[in-house]
Design an enzyme around this catalytic site. Structure first.
Site, mmCIF file in Angstrom:
data_model
loop_
_atom_site.group_PDB
_atom_site.id
_atom_site.type_symbol
_atom_site.label_atom_id
_atom_site.label_comp_id
_atom_site.label_asym_id
_atom_site.label_seq_id
_atom_site.Cartn_x
_atom_site.Cartn_y
_atom_site.Cartn_z
ATOM 1 N N GLU A 183 -9.108 -8.806 2.099
ATOM 2 C CA GLU A 183 -10.503 -9.250 2.211
ATOM 3 C C GLU A 183 -10.813 -9.704 3.640
ATOM 4 O O GLU A 183 -11.851 -9.336 4.219
ATOM 5 C CB GLU A 183 -10.784 -10.377 1.211
ATOM 6 C CG GLU A 183 -10.798 -9.880 -0.230
ATOM 7 C CD GLU A 183 -11.107 -10.938 -1.266
ATOM 8 O OE1 GLU A 183 -11.395 -10.570 -2.408
ATOM 9 O OE2 GLU A 183 -11.057 -12.148 -0.955
ATOM 10 N N HIS A 437 -28.543 8.096 -14.035
ATOM 11 C CA HIS A 437 -28.560 8.997 -12.884
ATOM 12 C C HIS A 437 -29.714 8.682 -11.948
ATOM 13 O O HIS A 437 -30.798 8.351 -12.425
ATOM 14 C CB HIS A 437 -28.699 10.441 -13.398
ATOM 15 C CG HIS A 437 -28.681 11.465 -12.334
ATOM 16 N ND1 HIS A 437 -27.518 11.809 -11.671
ATOM 17 C CD2 HIS A 437 -29.681 12.204 -11.785
ATOM 18 C CE1 HIS A 437 -27.807 12.743 -10.769
ATOM 19 N NE2 HIS A 437 -29.108 12.999 -10.812
HETATM 20 P P1 NDP Z 1 -1.361 -12.719 -3.228
HETATM 21 O O1 NDP Z 1 -0.304 -13.241 -4.103
HETATM 22 O O2 NDP Z 1 -2.435 -11.860 -3.769
HETATM 23 O O3 NDP Z 1 -0.704 -11.956 -2.006
HETATM 24 C C1 NDP Z 1 0.276 -12.542 -1.205
HETATM 25 C C2 NDP Z 1 0.774 -11.504 -0.230
HETATM 26 O O4 NDP Z 1 1.677 -12.096 0.689
HETATM 27 C C3 NDP Z 1 1.527 -10.383 -0.940
HETATM 28 O O5 NDP Z 1 1.169 -9.179 -0.310
HETATM 29 C C4 NDP Z 1 2.979 -10.758 -0.680
HETATM 30 O O6 NDP Z 1 3.838 -9.670 -0.626
HETATM 31 C C5 NDP Z 1 2.886 -11.353 0.704
HETATM 32 N N1 NDP Z 1 3.992 -12.268 0.989
HETATM 33 C C6 NDP Z 1 4.483 -13.250 0.215
HETATM 34 N N2 NDP Z 1 5.481 -13.897 0.819
HETATM 35 C C7 NDP Z 1 5.645 -13.299 2.027
HETATM 36 C C8 NDP Z 1 6.517 -13.505 3.112
HETATM 37 N N3 NDP Z 1 7.443 -14.460 3.097
HETATM 38 N N4 NDP Z 1 6.417 -12.692 4.190
HETATM 39 C C9 NDP Z 1 5.482 -11.698 4.225
HETATM 40 N N5 NDP Z 1 4.612 -11.477 3.218
HETATM 41 C C10 NDP Z 1 4.694 -12.265 2.126
HETATM 42 O O7 NDP Z 1 -1.947 -14.019 -2.538
HETATM 43 P P2 NDP Z 1 -3.270 -14.310 -1.751
HETATM 44 O O8 NDP Z 1 -2.920 -15.446 -0.869
HETATM 45 O O9 NDP Z 1 -3.846 -13.087 -1.149
HETATM 46 O O10 NDP Z 1 -4.239 -14.800 -2.904
HETATM 47 C C11 NDP Z 1 -3.810 -15.813 -3.809
HETATM 48 C C12 NDP Z 1 -4.454 -15.638 -5.135
HETATM 49 O O11 NDP Z 1 -5.789 -16.090 -5.060
HETATM 50 C C13 NDP Z 1 -4.552 -14.204 -5.627
HETATM 51 O O12 NDP Z 1 -3.409 -13.762 -6.282
HETATM 52 C C14 NDP Z 1 -5.734 -14.266 -6.544
HETATM 53 O O13 NDP Z 1 -5.285 -14.649 -7.802
HETATM 54 C C15 NDP Z 1 -6.597 -15.312 -5.903
HETATM 55 N N6 NDP Z 1 -7.693 -14.715 -5.117
HETATM 56 C C16 NDP Z 1 -8.621 -13.975 -5.761
HETATM 57 C C17 NDP Z 1 -9.645 -13.397 -5.060
HETATM 58 C C18 NDP Z 1 -10.658 -12.572 -5.789
HETATM 59 O O14 NDP Z 1 -10.758 -12.685 -7.006
HETATM 60 N N7 NDP Z 1 -11.402 -11.712 -5.107
HETATM 61 C C19 NDP Z 1 -9.800 -13.553 -3.624
HETATM 62 C C20 NDP Z 1 -8.734 -14.333 -3.038
HETATM 63 C C21 NDP Z 1 -7.742 -14.895 -3.764
HETATM 64 P P3 NDP Z 1 4.496 -9.019 -1.970
HETATM 65 O O15 NDP Z 1 3.412 -8.227 -2.605
HETATM 66 O O16 NDP Z 1 5.585 -8.169 -1.421
HETATM 67 O O17 NDP Z 1 4.992 -10.149 -2.786
#
Ligand code: NDP
Length: 459
Positions: A183, A437
């Site tokens: 986002e 449509h």
């Molecule tokens: P997410 O859990 O969606 O994503 C976290 C990201 O960080 C993943 O890609 C993860 O990788 C990566 N990551 C985690 N640990 C590390 C690390 N040590 N090094 C590098 N990369 C890492 O979290 P967000 O912070 O984006 O959002 C949190 C939550 O908030 C979401 O899950 C959602 O539930 C909510 N949210 C909802 C929104 C909406 O409805 N539009 C908008 C924003 C937030 P990997 O995939 O490999 O684990």
């Protein structure tokens, strides 16, 4: 029978806490809700709402090109970040004020202070003394998490600071591939910031349907966002030239700003939950049953602090279900199945139900209906933005178990599609709906041929 100062004490005035407090107070219960920051919580103050304003702000840049294609004269316009921030903060203050008014009108008392548990019925209002409550609801949400042991992490911001940057950077590196990372990549790129997203996995948005993930990544790249996959930070170094992102691949990328969007953690530290004997998961999340009750008989928790589905409307429903159960003699639990969500990336994603991979795992054979196309608005001016629409159907039951849309207005589209999917609609019932449509969404009800990726059989 013991008497308490309050029937219900809620810790945290975010979406879940406020809904629970209001409903409970409207039943005639004596309710207080404590908030250490501003009333409204993550969603209103530093999440969904200001994020959506930023998405809106960042979309205007591309409108000029579209307008020209439709016959408008080229126009020169500039973006004033500080003017936007002022307007955004004014609107957030207004919305926070509405939350305060709604709580007060319902008869709930707002305590502007940090609250922690001393024991199962006693709450310390930090700096103000202690009160007692019959029931306690923990609704303290989550906080951004970033790897504290990464050298140079102190130079990186999280989404919290991104809402208040004194000025827009010229360039930014965003770490993470989840909701917040994609986002904000769209927001910064739209506002003219040279944007790079780095994600450690094979593709962004792990957990979403694979076609959605690859389609979105390609569309983001078309908007100028650089995406580096299978790579993560080794360190961040501050130099005169800017912040040097030293990557695990050996690549060095210099940017003015670095943002970590590597997940959020439940906010339970220092809350006194141990003193009350409340069980936490290893992640720090409060463990609850389907009625949001903890292992302690008079303590409940709702929203992100329980790390179930971390979405505002889910927290609201969990809070409402708690109050129905405890204050209206109407045992209610929220059904966490088939909750739709939207990612406000550019283009946005709307999704409900299972990915193709999850559906294959659960149902065995599935039928896939998939369409990729340029919407008519885009073809007119010769743009190359493409939409994706995908239905996942369990073959035996013919029920639609997944619906995924990438493209303009997909969050609005998925809200309506989610009603039918949640009701267990079959593909034949779905198809009996006549198209509207000309719309993008009409494609949802006109896909008749099963999709078979090149080189594969329909099984
Ligand atoms: P997410 O859990 O969606 O994503 C976290 C990201 O960080 C993943 O890609 C993860 O990788 C990566 N990551 C985690 N640990 C590390 C690390 N040590 N090094 C590098 N990369 C890492 O979290 P967000 O912070 O984006 O959002 C949190 C939550 O908030 C979401 O899950 C959602 O539930 C909510 N949210 C909802 C929104 C909406 O409805 N539009 C908008 C924003 C937030 P990997 O995939 O490999 O684990």
């Amino acid at each position: 029978m013991a008497t308490y100062d309050y029937d219900l004490f809620v810790i945290g005035a975010g979406s879940g806490g406020v809904r629970a407090a209001r409903l409970a107070a409207m039943s005639g219960a004596k309710v207080a809700v404590a908030e250490e920051h501003r009333v409204g919580g993550t969603c209103v103050i530093r999440g969904c709402v200001p994020k959506k304003f930023m998405v809106y702000a960042s979309e205007f840049a591309s409108y000029a090109k579209v307008a020209e294609g439709y016959g408008w004269s080229p126009s020169q316009s500039t973006f004033d970040w500080s003017k936007f921030l002022e307007a955004k903060d004014r609107e957030i203050a207004r919305l926070s004020g509405i939350y305060v008014t709604n709580l007060s009108n319902a008869g709930a008392e707002i305590v502007h202070a940090r609250a922690t548990l001393k024991d199962v019925h006693t709450v310390e209002i930090v700096g103000k003394g202690v009160v007692t409550a019959d029931k306690i609801l923990v609704a303290t949400g989550g906080r951004p998490w970033s790897p504290a042991d990464l050298p140079g992490i102190e130079h990186a911001i999280t989404s919290e600071e991104a809402f208040h940057l004194p000025q827009l950077p010229k360039s930014i590196m965003i770490a993470g591939g989840g909701y917040i990372a994609v986002e904000f990549a769209g927001i910064f790129a739209g506002l003219g910031v040279d944007t790079t997203l780095v994600y450690r996995g094979a593709n962004i948005l792990r957990g979403f349907d694979d076609d959605v993930r690859s389609h979105l990544a390609e569309e983001m790249k078309k908007k100028g966002i650089k995406i580096i996959l299978g790579c993560e930070h080794a360190s961040i170094e501050k130099t005169d030239a800017g912040l040097v992102n030293h990557m695990s691949s050996g690549l060095d990328v210099v940017t003015e700003q670095v943002m970590f969007a590597t997940g959020r953690k439940p906010h339970t530290k220092g809350l006194g939950l141990e003193a009350a004997g409340v069980k936490l998961a290893d992640s720090g999340a409060v463990m609850v049953d389907r009625f949001s009750k903890t292992n302690v008989d008079n303590i409940w928790a709702v929203g992100d602090v329980t790390d179930r589905i971390n979405l505002t409307p889910v927290a609201i429903r969990e809070g409402a279900a708690f109050s129905q159960t405890e204050f209206y003699n109407n045992p209610t639990s929220f059904d966490h199945d088939m909750v739709a969500s939207a990612v406000f990336s550019q283009p946005p994603v709307g999704s409900v139900g299972q990915s193709e991979a999850d559906a294959r795992h659960e149902h065995g054979k599935v039928d896939i209906y998939l369409s990729r196309f340029r919407p008519m608005k885009t073809t007119f001016y010769g743009g190359d933005d493409r939409c994706l629409i995908k239905l996942v159907v369990a073959r035996d039951s013919q029920k639609i178990v997944g619906c995924h849309v990438v493209g303009p207005d997909s969050p609005e589209i998925i809200q309506m599609a989610a009603i039918a999917v949640k009701m267990g609609v079959t593909k034949a019932q779905w198809d009996s709906t006549c198209a509207v449509h000309p719309t993008l969404a009409e494609e949802l009800v006109t896909m008749r041929d099963k999709y078979v990726p090149a080189g594969l059989s329909a099984a």
